[in-house]
Write a protein that holds these residues in place. Sequence first.
Motif, PDB file in Angstrom:
ATOM      1  N   ASP A 179       0.906  -1.238  -0.098  1.00  0.00           N
ATOM      2  CA  ASP A 179      -0.134   0.089  -0.097  1.00  0.00           C
ATOM      3  C   ASP A 179       1.014   1.402   0.215  1.00  0.00           C
ATOM      4  O   ASP A 179       0.636   2.086  -0.841  1.00  0.00           O
ATOM      5  N   ALA A 180       2.018   1.259   0.784  1.00  0.00           N
ATOM      6  CA  ALA A 180       2.903   2.560   0.770  1.00  0.00           C
ATOM      7  C   ALA A 180       3.481   2.753  -0.212  1.00  0.00           C
ATOM      8  O   ALA A 180       3.523   3.781  -0.914  1.00  0.00           O
ATOM      9  N   ARG A 183       0.967   4.055  -3.082  1.00  0.00           N
ATOM     10  CA  ARG A 183       0.498   5.132  -2.832  1.00  0.00           C
ATOM     11  C   ARG A 183       1.801   6.403  -3.398  1.00  0.00           C
ATOM     12  O   ARG A 183       1.445   7.571  -3.780  1.00  0.00           O
ATOM     13  N   ARG A 221      -6.586  -1.253   3.998  1.00  0.00           N
ATOM     14  CA  ARG A 221      -5.740   0.067   3.677  1.00  0.00           C
ATOM     15  C   ARG A 221      -6.652   1.076   4.532  1.00  0.00           C
ATOM     16  O   ARG A 221      -5.905   1.969   4.844  1.00  0.00           O
ATOM     17  N   GLU A 222      -7.893   1.070   4.582  1.00  0.00           N
ATOM     18  CA  GLU A 222      -8.620   1.984   5.459  1.00  0.00           C
ATOM     19  C   GLU A 222      -8.464   1.933   6.907  1.00  0.00           C
ATOM     20  O   GLU A 222      -8.264   3.146   7.331  1.00  0.00           O
ATOM     21  N   TYR A 224      -5.782   0.937   8.325  1.00  0.00           N
ATOM     22  CA  TYR A 224      -4.442   1.384   8.449  1.00  0.00           C
ATOM     23  C   TYR A 224      -4.497   2.950   8.471  1.00  0.00           C
ATOM     24  O   TYR A 224      -3.942   3.606   9.307  1.00  0.00           O
ATOM     25  N   SER A 225      -5.086   3.536   7.268  1.00  0.00           N
ATOM     26  CA  SER A 225      -5.055   5.035   7.311  1.00  0.00           C
ATOM     27  C   SER A 225      -5.767   5.862   8.366  1.00  0.00           C
ATOM     28  O   SER A 225      -5.301   6.767   9.206  1.00  0.00           O
ATOM     29  N   THR A 226      -7.070   5.190   8.841  1.00  0.00           N
ATOM     30  CA  THR A 226      -7.649   5.638  10.083  1.00  0.00           C
ATOM     31  C   THR A 226      -6.755   5.550  11.027  1.00  0.00           C
ATOM     32  O   THR A 226      -6.787   6.761  12.178  1.00  0.00           O
ATOM     33  N   LEU A 228      -3.783   5.455  11.581  1.00  0.00           N
ATOM     34  CA  LEU A 228      -2.313   6.288  11.311  1.00  0.00           C
ATOM     35  C   LEU A 228      -2.729   7.550  12.031  1.00  0.00           C
ATOM     36  O   LEU A 228      -2.120   8.434  12.583  1.00  0.00           O
ATOM     37  N   MET A 229      -3.870   8.249  11.442  1.00  0.00           N
ATOM     38  CA  MET A 229      -4.525   9.589  11.721  1.00  0.00           C
ATOM     39  C   MET A 229      -4.668   9.541  13.132  1.00  0.00           C
ATOM     40  O   MET A 229      -4.359  10.566  13.811  1.00  0.00           O
TER      41      MET A 229
END
Length: 243
Positions: A179-180, A183, A221-222, A224-226, A228-229
């Motif tokens: 994913d990284a 992106r 992916r979602e 992980y993004s959530t 991380l935020m």
Amino acid sequence: MTYCLGILLPEGLVLASDSRTNAGVDQIALVRKLATFKMPGERMIALLSAGNLATTQAVVTLLRQAAGHGGERDLMAVESLFDAAVVVGDTYRAVLNQDQEAVRPYGDATGSFLIAGQIRGDRPRLFQMYPAGNFIEATPRTQFLQIGETKYGKPILDRALHFDSSIAHSAKLALLSFDATIRSNLSVGPPIDLLCYKKDSFSTDGLRKYSGNDEAWESIREAYSTGLMNVLENIPNPVTGVD
């Protein structure tokens, strides 16, 4: 360009590759970069490839043609994964010697491989073959090996992967590593082929493809993004007097 990853674990192996290949911004195609050679109950060998597609495909095709027929290139007859890595290197050098001069005016003919798997009587093993045809082996101290576009997917592995990690934990990290990379680099893209190999299974039952709109892929992916935020919001502000 492509990205391939191999992780060596006490439980087995986690192997992953993307499918994008390009010879320019208007010549993008999807090609599988993970090839398997197996004999139920006796061996499973996987090859992951990066670099010049014609070169790496020729190597895999020659090895497939030789498999089970005896001779110096027969991966079904080698006694160890080390011997398999030698066979892949020799085959690669033969292809390169044949084509390199003809390809040179148009680009780079070299490629690289990850060679992984298990042969009965030995443990799971993982090797990285360089464009010169020589190779190194993964160890508990260097448990993951990468080829292709490696830099974006490495930090999360350095931070969160450990030699005693489970296959499930390592598979999540592998997908986040991709994913990284996806992106940050347009030359890497789905589908992602992920093989979770369990020690002594001599099977590819753990092979799965994650397409760009795969529900499981998107949920990872979602999440992980959530997460991380959320972590970022809870880190103390390094600058005083600034909201």
